[in-house]
Enzyme design. Structure first.
Site, PDB file in Angstrom:
ATOM      1  N   LYS A  13     -24.647  23.880  37.015  1.00 35.86           N
ATOM      2  CA  LYS A  13     -23.283  23.594  37.487  1.00 35.86           C
ATOM      3  C   LYS A  13     -23.214  23.579  39.011  1.00 35.86           C
ATOM      4  O   LYS A  13     -22.639  22.678  39.602  1.00 35.86           O
ATOM      5  CB  LYS A  13     -22.280  24.620  36.932  1.00 35.86           C
ATOM      6  CG  LYS A  13     -22.181  24.620  35.416  1.00 35.86           C
ATOM      7  CD  LYS A  13     -21.043  25.501  34.920  1.00 35.86           C
ATOM      8  CE  LYS A  13     -21.197  26.965  35.276  1.00 35.86           C
ATOM      9  NZ  LYS A  13     -22.377  27.610  34.645  1.00 35.86           N
ATOM     10  N   ARG A  88     -13.515  30.124  31.376  1.00 38.53           N
ATOM     11  CA  ARG A  88     -14.626  30.601  30.550  1.00 38.53           C
ATOM     12  C   ARG A  88     -14.130  31.163  29.229  1.00 38.53           C
ATOM     13  O   ARG A  88     -14.943  31.563  28.408  1.00 38.53           O
ATOM     14  CB  ARG A  88     -15.349  31.726  31.296  1.00 38.53           C
ATOM     15  CG  ARG A  88     -16.696  31.317  31.918  1.00 38.53           C
ATOM     16  CD  ARG A  88     -17.143  32.531  32.682  1.00 38.53           C
ATOM     17  NE  ARG A  88     -18.515  32.653  32.979  1.00 38.53           N
ATOM     18  CZ  ARG A  88     -19.054  32.385  34.172  1.00 38.53           C
ATOM     19  NH1 ARG A  88     -18.333  31.828  35.115  1.00 38.53           N
ATOM     20  NH2 ARG A  88     -20.327  32.647  34.399  1.00 38.53           N
ATOM     21  N   ARG A 127     -34.548  31.435  40.149  1.00 39.07           N
ATOM     22  CA  ARG A 127     -33.485  30.876  40.986  1.00 39.07           C
ATOM     23  C   ARG A 127     -33.291  31.648  42.302  1.00 39.07           C
ATOM     24  O   ARG A 127     -33.280  32.872  42.312  1.00 39.07           O
ATOM     25  CB  ARG A 127     -32.179  30.897  40.182  1.00 39.07           C
ATOM     26  CG  ARG A 127     -31.015  30.331  40.926  1.00 39.07           C
ATOM     27  CD  ARG A 127     -29.909  29.974  39.983  1.00 39.07           C
ATOM     28  NE  ARG A 127     -29.099  31.116  39.584  1.00 39.07           N
ATOM     29  CZ  ARG A 127     -27.903  30.988  39.015  1.00 39.07           C
ATOM     30  NH1 ARG A 127     -27.415  29.789  38.761  1.00 39.07           N
ATOM     31  NH2 ARG A 127     -27.219  32.060  38.678  1.00 39.07           N
ATOM     32  N   ARG A 160     -29.968  36.536  42.832  1.00 33.43           N
ATOM     33  CA  ARG A 160     -28.813  37.281  42.351  1.00 33.43           C
ATOM     34  C   ARG A 160     -29.245  38.454  41.476  1.00 33.43           C
ATOM     35  O   ARG A 160     -30.151  38.327  40.664  1.00 33.43           O
ATOM     36  CB  ARG A 160     -27.913  36.358  41.535  1.00 33.43           C
ATOM     37  CG  ARG A 160     -26.976  35.573  42.403  1.00 33.43           C
ATOM     38  CD  ARG A 160     -26.223  34.529  41.640  1.00 33.43           C
ATOM     39  NE  ARG A 160     -25.626  34.988  40.401  1.00 33.43           N
ATOM     40  CZ  ARG A 160     -24.794  34.253  39.667  1.00 33.43           C
ATOM     41  NH1 ARG A 160     -24.472  33.033  40.080  1.00 33.43           N
ATOM     42  NH2 ARG A 160     -24.302  34.712  38.546  1.00 33.43           N
ATOM     43  N   ARG A 171     -25.510  37.417  29.584  1.00 24.23           N
ATOM     44  CA  ARG A 171     -24.628  36.339  30.075  1.00 24.23           C
ATOM     45  C   ARG A 171     -24.665  35.145  29.126  1.00 24.23           C
ATOM     46  O   ARG A 171     -23.646  34.502  28.883  1.00 24.23           O
ATOM     47  CB  ARG A 171     -25.051  35.914  31.497  1.00 24.23           C
ATOM     48  CG  ARG A 171     -24.688  36.974  32.544  1.00 24.23           C
ATOM     49  CD  ARG A 171     -25.428  36.774  33.842  1.00 24.23           C
ATOM     50  NE  ARG A 171     -25.097  35.530  34.494  1.00 24.23           N
ATOM     51  CZ  ARG A 171     -25.904  34.914  35.361  1.00 24.23           C
ATOM     52  NH1 ARG A 171     -27.072  35.436  35.664  1.00 24.23           N
ATOM     53  NH2 ARG A 171     -25.526  33.803  35.928  1.00 24.23           N
TER      54      ARG A 171
HETATM   55  P1  AMP Z   1     -21.247  32.830  37.779  1.00 27.00           P
HETATM   56  O1  AMP Z   1     -21.605  32.796  39.226  1.00 27.00           O
HETATM   57  O2  AMP Z   1     -20.268  31.744  37.402  1.00 27.00           O
HETATM   58  O3  AMP Z   1     -22.436  32.862  36.862  1.00 27.00           O
HETATM   59  O4  AMP Z   1     -20.453  34.205  37.551  1.00 27.00           O
HETATM   60  C1  AMP Z   1     -21.050  35.459  37.796  1.00 27.00           C
HETATM   61  C2  AMP Z   1     -20.279  36.548  37.094  1.00 27.00           C
HETATM   62  O5  AMP Z   1     -18.928  36.600  37.591  1.00 27.00           O
HETATM   63  C3  AMP Z   1     -20.101  36.369  35.586  1.00 27.00           C
HETATM   64  O6  AMP Z   1     -21.227  36.846  34.849  1.00 27.00           O
HETATM   65  C4  AMP Z   1     -18.843  37.198  35.319  1.00 27.00           C
HETATM   66  O7  AMP Z   1     -19.128  38.598  35.338  1.00 27.00           O
HETATM   67  C5  AMP Z   1     -18.002  36.876  36.551  1.00 27.00           C
HETATM   68  N1  AMP Z   1     -17.180  35.648  36.329  1.00 27.00           N
HETATM   69  C6  AMP Z   1     -17.285  34.460  36.969  1.00 27.00           C
HETATM   70  N2  AMP Z   1     -16.398  33.577  36.516  1.00 27.00           N
HETATM   71  C7  AMP Z   1     -15.695  34.213  35.540  1.00 27.00           C
HETATM   72  C8  AMP Z   1     -14.638  33.833  34.663  1.00 27.00           C
HETATM   73  N3  AMP Z   1     -14.133  32.583  34.688  1.00 27.00           N
HETATM   74  N4  AMP Z   1     -14.161  34.751  33.801  1.00 27.00           N
HETATM   75  C9  AMP Z   1     -14.645  36.023  33.770  1.00 27.00           C
HETATM   76  N5  AMP Z   1     -15.663  36.441  34.543  1.00 27.00           N
HETATM   77  C10 AMP Z   1     -16.184  35.559  35.429  1.00 27.00           C
END
Ligand code: AMP
Length: 217
Positions: A13, A88, A127, A160, A171
């Site tokens: 993404k 999400r 990554r 990360r 995840r």
């Molecule tokens: P990402 O960078 O999108 O993979 O997000 C990293 C982490 O942030 C996720 O594993 C969640 O803990 C939190 N997070 C990000 N976006 C959301 C969302 N839309 N709803 C809930 N938690 C989120």
């Protein structure tokens, strides 16, 4: 144009967002980036999100929805947003639809990037991300020209904390149980564009751009 990028962690993404942004003239709103920024600044929001992020769990809907809706209220989002990592859950998708409808706007297209689960684990464990501009790199498939430095802005690259294998598996579990239901939600709205993400970055990017162009004609 308002577009949602949907896909499991590691589906590409962030990479595809970088390609699309230069072409669509919209603003990138990535909920994960907003949480990480809040965490760096040690705000109340960041500290609350930390415990969920560390475990690979979703931050509660109410907190996430408020954060994203506040972000898109800002003037720079008026002409269009590329949503990345949000929504999400079904509640998030419905809250976003309600908010946009109240302003006479809507989600125009939802791009669902599909990648097999075993490939996702492989991608996430190699990554590296730029601390400044968030551009993602991969040790094998898209390494930076100079180790540890971003090709675009020269920023420092980091891994990360939630990309370690155990958290990655959690995840992915969360994605398949909580986020996949919104695929059907957008499919019923006839907004869903499915893309095979298990190909080269440029090939996937060209297909997404072509689909979005065709949809907006
Ligand atoms: P990402 O960078 O999108 O993979 O997000 C990293 C982490 O942030 C996720 O594993 C969640 O803990 C939190 N997070 C990000 N976006 C959301 C969302 N839309 N709803 C809930 N938690 C989120």
């Amino acid at each position: 144009m308002n577009v949602v990028l949907l896909g499991a962690p590691g589906a590409g993404k962030g990479t595809q967002a970088a390609i699309l942004l230069s072409q669509l003239g919209v603003v990138h709103v990535a909920s994960g980036d907003l949480f990480r920024r809040a965490l760096e600044k040690k705000t109340e929001l960041g500290l609350l999100a930390k415990s969920y992020m560390e475990k690979g769990e979703l931050v509660p809907d109410e907190v996430t929805i408020n954060m994203v809706l506040e972000r898109i209220r800002q003037q720079d989002c008026a002409d269009g947003v590329l949503f990345d990592g949000f929504p999400r859950t079904l509640s998030q998708a419905e809250a976003l639809d309600d908010k946009l409808a109240g302003e006479g706007r809507q989600i125009d297209s939802v791009v669902y990037i599909e990648v097999p689960a075993e490939e996702l684990v492989k991608r996430l464990s190699g990554r590296w991300i730029c601390r400044e501009c968030q551009t993602p790199y991969h040790e094998q498939s898209s390494p930076p020209k100079e180790v540890g430095r971003c090709d675009i802005c020269g920023g420092e690259l980091y891994q990360r904390a939630d990309d370690k294998e155990e958290t990655v598996r959690e995840r992915l579990k969360v994605f398949f149980s909580q986020t996949v239901p919104i695929v059907e939600y957008y499919d019923l709205q006839k907004k869903l564009l499915r893309v095979d993400g298990n190909r080269g970055i440029d090939e996937v990017g060209a297909e997404i751009t072509g689909m979005l162009r065709a949809g907006s004609d």
